[in-house]
Scaffold this motif. Structure first.
Motif, PDB file in Angstrom:
ATOM      1  N   ARG A 255      13.210 -12.655  -7.187  1.00 23.62           N
ATOM      2  CA  ARG A 255      12.160 -13.684  -7.210  1.00 23.62           C
ATOM      3  C   ARG A 255      10.861 -13.114  -7.772  1.00 23.62           C
ATOM      4  N   ARG A 256      10.571 -11.855  -7.434  1.00 21.23           N
ATOM      5  CA  ARG A 256       9.363 -11.240  -8.002  1.00 21.23           C
ATOM      6  C   ARG A 256       9.510 -11.065  -9.517  1.00 21.23           C
ATOM      7  N   LEU A 257      10.719 -10.782  -9.993  1.00 24.71           N
ATOM      8  CA  LEU A 257      10.937 -10.677 -11.444  1.00 24.71           C
ATOM      9  C   LEU A 257      10.582 -11.998 -12.130  1.00 24.71           C
TER      10      LEU A 257
ATOM     11  N   ALA B 127       1.816  -8.924 -11.331  1.00 30.65           N
ATOM     12  CA  ALA B 127       3.016  -8.934 -12.171  1.00 30.65           C
ATOM     13  C   ALA B 127       3.503  -7.498 -12.299  1.00 30.65           C
ATOM     14  N   LYS B 128       4.793  -7.310 -12.165  1.00 32.13           N
ATOM     15  CA  LYS B 128       5.361  -5.977 -12.388  1.00 32.13           C
ATOM     16  C   LYS B 128       5.795  -5.947 -13.855  1.00 32.13           C
ATOM     17  N   ALA B 129       4.838  -5.633 -14.717  1.00 33.32           N
ATOM     18  CA  ALA B 129       5.058  -5.697 -16.164  1.00 33.32           C
ATOM     19  C   ALA B 129       4.996  -4.310 -16.769  1.00 33.32           C
TER      20      ALA B 129
ATOM     21  N   ASN C 187       1.641  -2.465 -17.426  1.00 34.84           N
ATOM     22  CA  ASN C 187       0.896  -1.934 -16.263  1.00 34.84           C
ATOM     23  C   ASN C 187       1.106  -0.432 -16.117  1.00 34.84           C
ATOM     24  N   TYR C 188       2.268   0.013 -16.566  1.00 41.66           N
ATOM     25  CA  TYR C 188       2.658   1.392 -16.279  1.00 41.66           C
ATOM     26  C   TYR C 188       2.060   2.392 -17.255  1.00 41.66           C
ATOM     27  N   LEU C 189       1.229   1.914 -18.180  1.00 35.62           N
ATOM     28  CA  LEU C 189       0.377   2.834 -18.937  1.00 35.62           C
ATOM     29  C   LEU C 189      -0.646   3.417 -17.969  1.00 35.62           C
TER      30      LEU C 189
ATOM     31  N   SER D 296      -6.878   1.576  -3.847  1.00 37.39           N
ATOM     32  CA  SER D 296      -5.885   0.628  -4.326  1.00 37.39           C
ATOM     33  C   SER D 296      -4.498   1.088  -3.898  1.00 37.39           C
ATOM     34  N   GLU D 297      -3.848   1.941  -4.698  1.00 37.10           N
ATOM     35  CA  GLU D 297      -2.470   2.348  -4.391  1.00 37.10           C
ATOM     36  C   GLU D 297      -2.110   3.569  -5.215  1.00 37.10           C
ATOM     37  N   GLY D 298      -0.909   4.095  -4.993  1.00 38.93           N
ATOM     38  CA  GLY D 298      -0.396   5.207  -5.778  1.00 38.93           C
ATOM     39  C   GLY D 298       0.062   4.725  -7.150  1.00 38.93           C
ATOM     40  N   ALA D 299       0.468   5.669  -7.991  1.00 38.21           N
ATOM     41  CA  ALA D 299       0.900   5.314  -9.346  1.00 38.21           C
ATOM     42  C   ALA D 299       2.032   4.294  -9.305  1.00 38.21           C
ATOM     43  N   GLY D 300       2.917   4.414  -8.340  1.00 37.12           N
ATOM     44  CA  GLY D 300       4.014   3.460  -8.216  1.00 37.12           C
ATOM     45  C   GLY D 300       4.378   3.233  -6.763  1.00 37.12           C
ATOM     46  N   GLU D 301       3.385   3.299  -5.889  1.00 36.63           N
ATOM     47  CA  GLU D 301       3.645   3.213  -4.445  1.00 36.63           C
ATOM     48  C   GLU D 301       2.450   2.564  -3.759  1.00 36.63           C
TER      49      GLU D 301
ATOM     50  N   LEU E 135      -3.317  -4.265  -6.400  1.00 33.93           N
ATOM     51  CA  LEU E 135      -2.071  -3.531  -6.207  1.00 33.93           C
ATOM     52  C   LEU E 135      -0.878  -4.464  -6.364  1.00 33.93           C
ATOM     53  N   LEU E 136       0.275  -3.838  -6.532  1.00 34.31           N
ATOM     54  CA  LEU E 136       1.508  -4.618  -6.533  1.00 34.31           C
ATOM     55  C   LEU E 136       1.873  -4.885  -5.078  1.00 34.31           C
ATOM     56  N   ASN E 137       2.158  -6.148  -4.788  1.00 30.66           N
ATOM     57  CA  ASN E 137       2.509  -6.572  -3.433  1.00 30.66           C
ATOM     58  C   ASN E 137       3.941  -6.093  -3.166  1.00 30.66           C
ATOM     59  N   GLY E 138       4.050  -4.863  -2.702  1.00 35.26           N
ATOM     60  CA  GLY E 138       5.345  -4.193  -2.635  1.00 35.26           C
ATOM     61  C   GLY E 138       6.272  -4.782  -1.588  1.00 35.26           C
ATOM     62  N   ILE E 139       7.543  -4.770  -1.916  1.00 39.27           N
ATOM     63  CA  ILE E 139       8.555  -5.269  -0.986  1.00 39.27           C
ATOM     64  C   ILE E 139       8.784  -4.237   0.122  1.00 39.27           C
ATOM     65  N   THR E 140       8.644  -2.967  -0.178  1.00 40.65           N
ATOM     66  CA  THR E 140       8.727  -1.940   0.873  1.00 40.65           C
ATOM     67  C   THR E 140       7.520  -2.066   1.812  1.00 40.65           C
ATOM     68  N   ARG E 141       6.354  -2.312   1.233  1.00 41.51           N
ATOM     69  CA  ARG E 141       5.133  -2.555   2.030  1.00 41.51           C
ATOM     70  C   ARG E 141       5.380  -3.712   2.995  1.00 41.51           C
TER      71      ARG E 141
ATOM     72  N   CYS F 253       4.677   4.251   0.027  1.00 38.25           N
ATOM     73  CA  CYS F 253       5.974   3.594   0.104  1.00 38.25           C
ATOM     74  C   CYS F 253       6.259   2.798  -1.153  1.00 38.25           C
ATOM     75  N   GLY F 254       7.518   2.688  -1.447  1.00 34.87           N
ATOM     76  CA  GLY F 254       7.988   1.909  -2.585  1.00 34.87           C
ATOM     77  C   GLY F 254       9.497   2.019  -2.621  1.00 34.87           C
ATOM     78  N   THR F 255      10.102   1.195  -3.450  1.00 32.76           N
ATOM     79  CA  THR F 255      11.557   1.253  -3.562  1.00 32.76           C
ATOM     80  C   THR F 255      12.004   2.654  -3.958  1.00 32.76           C
ATOM     81  N   ALA F 256      11.363   3.230  -4.978  1.00 33.93           N
ATOM     82  CA  ALA F 256      11.757   4.573  -5.431  1.00 33.93           C
ATOM     83  C   ALA F 256      11.307   5.625  -4.429  1.00 33.93           C
TER      84      ALA F 256
HETATM   85  N1  PMP Z   1       2.961  -0.349  -6.575  1.00 37.09           N
HETATM   86  C1  PMP Z   1       3.395  -0.126  -7.821  1.00 37.09           C
HETATM   87  C2  PMP Z   1       2.411   0.014  -8.921  1.00 37.09           C
HETATM   88  C3  PMP Z   1       4.777  -0.005  -8.059  1.00 37.09           C
HETATM   89  O1  PMP Z   1       5.230   0.225  -9.289  1.00 37.09           O
HETATM   90  C4  PMP Z   1       5.676  -0.124  -6.981  1.00 37.09           C
HETATM   91  C5  PMP Z   1       7.150   0.035  -7.215  1.00 37.09           C
HETATM   92  N2  PMP Z   1       7.728  -1.176  -7.640  1.00 37.09           N
HETATM   93  C6  PMP Z   1       5.165  -0.377  -5.708  1.00 37.09           C
HETATM   94  C7  PMP Z   1       3.803  -0.483  -5.545  1.00 37.09           C
HETATM   95  C8  PMP Z   1       6.081  -0.572  -4.545  1.00 37.09           C
HETATM   96  O2  PMP Z   1       6.744  -1.799  -4.668  1.00 37.09           O
HETATM   97  P1  PMP Z   1       8.180  -2.038  -4.022  1.00 37.09           P
HETATM   98  O3  PMP Z   1       8.085  -1.613  -2.613  1.00 37.09           O
HETATM   99  O4  PMP Z   1       8.404  -3.487  -4.180  1.00 37.09           O
HETATM  100  O5  PMP Z   1       9.137  -1.201  -4.778  1.00 37.09           O
END
Ligand code: PMP
Length: 304
Positions: free
Chosen positions: A58-60, A156-158, A161-163, A190-195, A214-220, A253-256
């Motif tokens: 759904r987030r996609l 948006a997880k686009a 963003n990851y630049l 805000s948040e980590g590079a991907g967390e 920040l990305l509204n993380g599903i792990t969050r 926290c994050g999926t990865a």
């Molecule tokens: N913030 C960013 C910038 C991310 O890339 C991620 C990983 N998708 C998260 C937070 C954590 O999100 P999630 O728990 O949905 O993986």
């Protein structure tokens, strides 16, 4: 040398990995016009389960809606594709990467190109290194800021963003840190590079709000839900940088990254300098979803 899984789902069918290619003039490659997800599957006592598959997909679609990028497959088709790539590659646990991107079909920024879709699956251990779930990482505050509201939408997880994420992560690694933490354009955390981030004060969890770009993380969301179910207080609030140095415990926290303790920030120990008791408790509640010790009361496990 990197070895790749054998199969990938691309535009409607499973293909050999080597055939799942993109043209050099694809819009997404030039302009960052892709939206994607990162999803994990885990072995459980009842078989392999994809964690919160529906929420991730759904987030996609939400990310694609923000960029007005119609995904030419429905959610059930992509959910099936996720299960199929796990099976086709014989993975006992997987990191899944659905991606939709603007393909070949125009060079203008507003070009209506075809939207191509792929789902890859591979084996991924702990994202930030082999022992980090136990030992924790040393983090730093990045000299790079998170993008401001109404510039690049953080919701948006686009791909583009990851630049920003790469600048944060690469600077941190270059300086010898495990991960970088970005401040929002307000100067607040805000948040980590991907967390996403959680700080512990007096037995309560504090996490930064979505207004901090920040990305509204599903792990969050999983951690907030598990904590509240266990009677642990959770506060979403603006947090200044120095609270990283003052909190009792800190984790990302994050999926990865799953739940990765942070033992120091900018050279200052967090609490005792060791992962703390609430961090350990949240890890055990989270990983308990996969060994059955935390009941899956919300239907988060989607069996392959
Ligand atoms: N913030 C960013 C910038 C991310 O890339 C991620 C990983 N998708 C998260 C937070 C954590 O999100 P999630 O728990 O949905 O993986």
């Amino acid at each position: 040398s990197t070895s790749y899984p054998e199969h990938i789902w691309h535009n409607g069918r499973i293909k050999p990995w080597a055939e799942a290619t993109v043209h050099v003039m694809a819009h997404g490659l030039h302009y960052g016009s892709s939206v994607f997800e990162g999803i994990r599957s885990y072995p459980t006592p009842n078989g392999q389960a994809i964690f919160r598959l529906g929420e991730h997909l759904r987030r996609l679609y939400a990310s694609a809606k923000i960029y007005d990028m119609p995904i030419p497959y429905d959610l059930d088709t992509l959910a099936t594709a996720c299960r199929e790539v796990i099976k086709a590659n014989g993975l006992a646990r997987a990191y899944l990467r659905p991606i939709a991107y603007r393909g070949l079909g125009g060079f203008g920024l507003s070009a209506e190109t075809p939207v191509d879709v792929a789902v890859a699956a591979w084996h991924m251990g702990p994202y930030l290194g082999p022992d980090v779930l136990e030992a924790g990482i040393d983090a730093c505050v990045s000299s790079w800021q998170r993008f401001a509201p109404n510039t690049i939408p953080a919701g948006a997880k686009a791909g583009g963003n990851y630049l920003n994420g790469q600048l944060v992560a690469r600077e941190a690694r270059r300086l010898g840190f495990g991960e970088g933490i970005a401040l929002a354009s307000t100067g607040l955390l805000s948040e980590g590079a991907g967390e996403n981030l959680f700080l512990v004060f007096d037995g309560a969890l504090h996490t930064t709000p979505v207004s901090a770009a920040l990305l509204n993380g599903i792990t969050r969301n999983t951690i907030i839900t598990l904590a509240r179910d266990a009677g642990i207080e959770v506060v979403e609030r603006d947090l200044p940088r120095e609270y990283l140095y003052l909190c009792d415990e800190l984790f990302m926290c994050g999926t990865a990254a799953e739940i990765t303790p942070i033992r120091s920030v900018d050279g200052r120990p967090v609490g005792t300098g060791q992962p703390g008791p609430l961090t350990r408790r949240m890890q055990s509640l989270f990983f308990g979803l996969f060994d059955g010790s935390t009941p899956d009361t919300r239907g988060w496990l989607d069996y392959v």
